[in-house]
Scaffold this motif. Sequence first.
Motif, short mmCIF file in Angstrom:
data_model
loop_
_atom_site.label_atom_id
_atom_site.label_comp_id
_atom_site.label_asym_id
_atom_site.label_seq_id
_atom_site.Cartn_x
_atom_site.Cartn_y
_atom_site.Cartn_z
N ALA A 222 0.83 -1.20 0.00
CA ALA A 222 0.00 0.00 0.00
C ALA A 222 0.87 1.26 0.00
O ALA A 222 0.57 2.24 -0.69
CB ALA A 222 -0.92 -0.01 1.22
N LEU A 223 1.94 1.23 0.75
CA LEU A 223 2.85 2.37 0.81
C LEU A 223 3.50 2.61 -0.55
O LEU A 223 3.63 3.75 -0.99
CB LEU A 223 3.91 2.11 1.88
CG LEU A 223 4.86 3.27 2.21
CD1 LEU A 223 4.07 4.45 2.75
CD2 LEU A 223 5.90 2.82 3.22
N PHE A 224 3.87 1.53 -1.24
CA PHE A 224 4.47 1.66 -2.57
C PHE A 224 3.47 2.26 -3.55
O PHE A 224 3.79 3.17 -4.34
CB PHE A 224 4.93 0.29 -3.07
CG PHE A 224 5.55 0.34 -4.44
CD1 PHE A 224 6.89 0.68 -4.60
CD2 PHE A 224 4.79 0.07 -5.57
CE1 PHE A 224 7.46 0.73 -5.86
CE2 PHE A 224 5.35 0.13 -6.84
CZ PHE A 224 6.69 0.47 -6.99
N ALA A 308 -5.85 4.37 8.50
CA ALA A 308 -6.03 5.55 7.65
C ALA A 308 -5.43 5.34 6.27
O ALA A 308 -5.97 5.81 5.26
CB ALA A 308 -5.41 6.78 8.33
N ALA A 309 -4.29 4.64 6.21
CA ALA A 309 -3.64 4.39 4.93
C ALA A 309 -4.41 3.39 4.08
O ALA A 309 -4.37 3.44 2.85
CB ALA A 309 -2.22 3.89 5.18
N LEU A 314 -5.62 8.87 4.53
CA LEU A 314 -4.30 8.67 3.93
C LEU A 314 -4.34 7.71 2.75
O LEU A 314 -3.31 7.46 2.12
CB LEU A 314 -3.32 8.16 5.00
CG LEU A 314 -3.05 9.13 6.16
CD1 LEU A 314 -2.07 8.53 7.15
CD2 LEU A 314 -2.55 10.47 5.64
N SER A 315 -5.51 7.15 2.45
CA SER A 315 -5.66 6.29 1.26
C SER A 315 -6.00 7.12 0.02
O SER A 315 -6.04 6.57 -1.08
CB SER A 315 -6.76 5.26 1.50
OG SER A 315 -8.04 5.87 1.58
N GLN A 320 -5.76 14.36 4.31
CA GLN A 320 -4.92 14.99 5.32
C GLN A 320 -5.21 14.40 6.70
O GLN A 320 -6.27 13.80 6.93
CB GLN A 320 -5.18 16.50 5.36
CG GLN A 320 -4.88 17.23 4.05
CD GLN A 320 -3.40 17.31 3.75
OE1 GLN A 320 -2.60 17.52 4.67
NE2 GLN A 320 -3.02 17.15 2.49
N LEU A 321 -4.26 14.60 7.60
CA LEU A 321 -4.41 14.14 8.98
C LEU A 321 -3.94 15.26 9.91
O LEU A 321 -2.86 15.82 9.70
CB LEU A 321 -3.58 12.87 9.23
CG LEU A 321 -3.50 12.36 10.67
CD1 LEU A 321 -4.87 11.95 11.18
CD2 LEU A 321 -2.52 11.19 10.77
N ALA A 322 -4.74 15.58 10.90
CA ALA A 322 -4.37 16.61 11.88
C ALA A 322 -4.33 16.00 13.27
O ALA A 322 -5.27 15.31 13.67
CB ALA A 322 -5.37 17.77 11.84
#
Length: 409
Positions: A222-224, A308-309, A314-315, A320-322
């Motif tokens: 997922a990060l890639f 979130a990812a 984050l997906s 955004q994330l606060a």
Amino acid sequence: MSASESIRSETAAPVTAEQTPPVARASLESELRSRIKQQEALAQLAERALAEPDLERLLNDAVSTVALTLSVDFVKVLELLPGNTELMLRAGFGWKKDLVGSILTTTSANSYACYTLDSAVPVATDDYAEEKRFEVAPYLKDQKCVSGVSVTIAGRDGRAYGILGICTLHKRSFDRYDSSFLASVANILAGAIQRRQLEQRHELMIRDMRHRSGNLFSQLLALFSQTARNSRSIADLASKYQARVLALANAHRLITESGWKSTPIMELLYIVLGPYLDRVSFSGPNVELEPDPIFNLSAALHELAANAAKHGSLSRPKGQLALSWTVSHTRRGMTLTLDWIEKNGPPARRPRRLGFGSRLVGLVIERQLNGEVHRTFTRSGLTVHMVVPLTHERWPSPETGASSENESG
């Protein structure tokens, strides 16, 4: 009598045991038997504390041992609850069974409990009716207790787990040996509680790492994928992806390494959220956190970030994330309040059942740190409000908690 004869008379050999009056000799022998009995009881209890994995059983053994050794009517182990304002009867001898698990007293100003917790030595009372140093708790009056001793079960860094105490229905003067014996039992219990805390922490870490291992490859994929969407070239992709994988590895290292000291919260956040820092905003003081909050917050934030990812803000490329937090003195003592707010992601929907990751967040914040977790699911995204006491020593719970299912949260 000459001067020399007078000196010899004054420096004569002390009276031998055979010359001691029978009543005094009987008293000395009784005192000696009592001290030997206490030392044997301490040795046996310490041995059981090392071998007994069940804390509740050890506490019950301890109160029975104290009652029989000191010949008292009541023995109590009071647990200091989160907020440090109330004490619950965790184990006891002589009390009605339905009182175990009930709140018996508070730590209000001028209370017996407050006086004990503030005292560096055991607090002995010959007659509660004549006590002027503090207010006697109502439950002692209800039980018609007359005399007693109480001592703090000390935790780390000046904090306390609770109180160990004894009382009798008849007036009695407890000597320094009795108080010392009670303090020694309290020290044995403190060591057992701390050891069980560490065991539960290790058990949690093993379950957490088992869960992480199951999700690691999907996280890397997922990060890639997310990095590739925002990369201009292969070289740009390689550089970004390498940095984010390194940040992910550092987050795992932070959790798996033991023995670290207090850590600034920003260091924790940078490590755990390293792969997503370009889309995260922070607002709050860079407070130093002790190892237990660091360990448990790291596990909770990692699960929120992974979720979130995969499912949250984050997906999405524009997600955004606060994070915002405050630290303040409350009725719970020093408390961290942290808000996790996801923006510009898919609408957050309440799941039909919580996966392991979500349950783990609740486990580490609520059960390990005595905190609170509140989730809000809206069209704007997920919001998580966490309240974490930073100064309370958590007693090990009778149950070990969540299963080790490899479900995503």
